[in-house]
Design an enzyme around this catalytic site. Sequence first.
Site, PDB file in Angstrom:
ATOM      1  N   CYS A 136       6.299  11.192   3.718  1.00 52.45           N
ATOM      2  CA  CYS A 136       6.710  12.619   3.096  1.00 52.45           C
ATOM      3  C   CYS A 136       7.686  12.200   2.048  1.00 52.45           C
ATOM      4  O   CYS A 136       8.770  12.099   2.508  1.00 52.45           O
ATOM      5  CB  CYS A 136       7.155  13.383   4.175  1.00 52.45           C
ATOM      6  SG  CYS A 136       7.432  14.932   3.430  1.00 52.45           S
ATOM      7  N   CYS A 139      10.376  15.061   2.296  1.00 47.10           N
ATOM      8  CA  CYS A 139      11.077  14.744   3.312  1.00 47.10           C
ATOM      9  C   CYS A 139      12.161  13.679   2.877  1.00 47.10           C
ATOM     10  O   CYS A 139      13.343  13.894   3.544  1.00 47.10           O
ATOM     11  CB  CYS A 139      10.541  14.360   4.809  1.00 47.10           C
ATOM     12  SG  CYS A 139       9.190  15.510   5.115  1.00 47.10           S
ATOM     13  N   ASP A 140      11.793  12.624   2.489  1.00 47.32           N
ATOM     14  CA  ASP A 140      12.575  11.495   2.479  1.00 47.32           C
ATOM     15  C   ASP A 140      13.079  11.020   1.127  1.00 47.32           C
ATOM     16  O   ASP A 140      13.636  10.037   0.850  1.00 47.32           O
ATOM     17  CB  ASP A 140      11.779  10.367   3.237  1.00 47.32           C
ATOM     18  CG  ASP A 140      11.660  10.573   4.596  1.00 47.32           C
ATOM     19  OD1 ASP A 140      12.448  11.386   5.128  1.00 47.32           O
ATOM     20  OD2 ASP A 140      10.525  10.052   5.148  1.00 47.32           O
TER      21      ASP A 140
END
Length: 315
Positions: A136, A139-140
Amino acid sequence: MKKQVDVLIVGAGPAGATAAIYAARANLQPVVLTGLTSPGGALVNTIDIENFPGFPSGIGGGELVEKIKVQSERFGATYVMDEVEAVDFSGTNKVLHTQLEDEYHARAVILALGSKYRHLDCSGEKEFAGRGVSYCATCDGYFFKGKDLIVVGGGDTAMEEAIYLAHLATSVTIIHRRADFRASKIMLDRARQNPKIRLLTSQVVHEIRGDDSGVRAVVLKDIETNSTHELTTDGVFIAIGSTPTTGIFAGSAKTDEFGYIKVLNNSSRTNIPGVFAAGDAVDPQYRQAVVAAGSGAKAAIDAEKYLESLEVCEK
């Protein structure tokens, strides 16, 4: 053992646990079936979440799910570690049989089943998950500012991930196993026109290598020649799609061609009265914890209104 409940929630990730908060505060005494193998869903495997509102210093996925669970229990939600193995949604009372041989009769059911990312299943993938291997970018990606990255995949998701990462990284290399891409022309053109992005075709990731500090390189295998070579990288983002964990429920609630549960209009209602769906099992696009939590709230509100309508009809 037969158990009668007002609201049964299947799944204890951010969608299911948030639905439990709302249902419990409505005095519906929801029961949450967590599953037997991974209570809390895929989020518990996320080491650090920095984009969930209310946690300015970040929070671990497991800790976040536990906090939502505790909050719902404060209002009367009950969590049971059990797995559904058969369902009958034909009647007003929905019947769900579990592996521990309980039989739940629920006036309303919320399916918060989640999804799981598809994996490469190559050497090093599991070892470096959360330490340079991600599924993701949203997300990261923040953790990879100024780094050289790889995105694996050939569809729109891979292009979107690469374009997003290009805003943060020094370079992004898209690795695709075929000569042609599945991505739409507009998304492929955007990737090709980005000076930070390059595309490598007819290649597969054979191995992910690194050390104690994380990923350092990948070994690529040429599909046409079977030759291999090493490519230095600081991170590998795997964007080859996800699979909803709808399982046995796909035979009852309507799903799309990929197995995601269809909901009516902008609600959480499925094609079956009294059955609602939320979270990643209905969302192939965003796959964010905060979005799943919001859809869990919607499902609980829809379930509450449905039960109120039943009571009116019964009077």
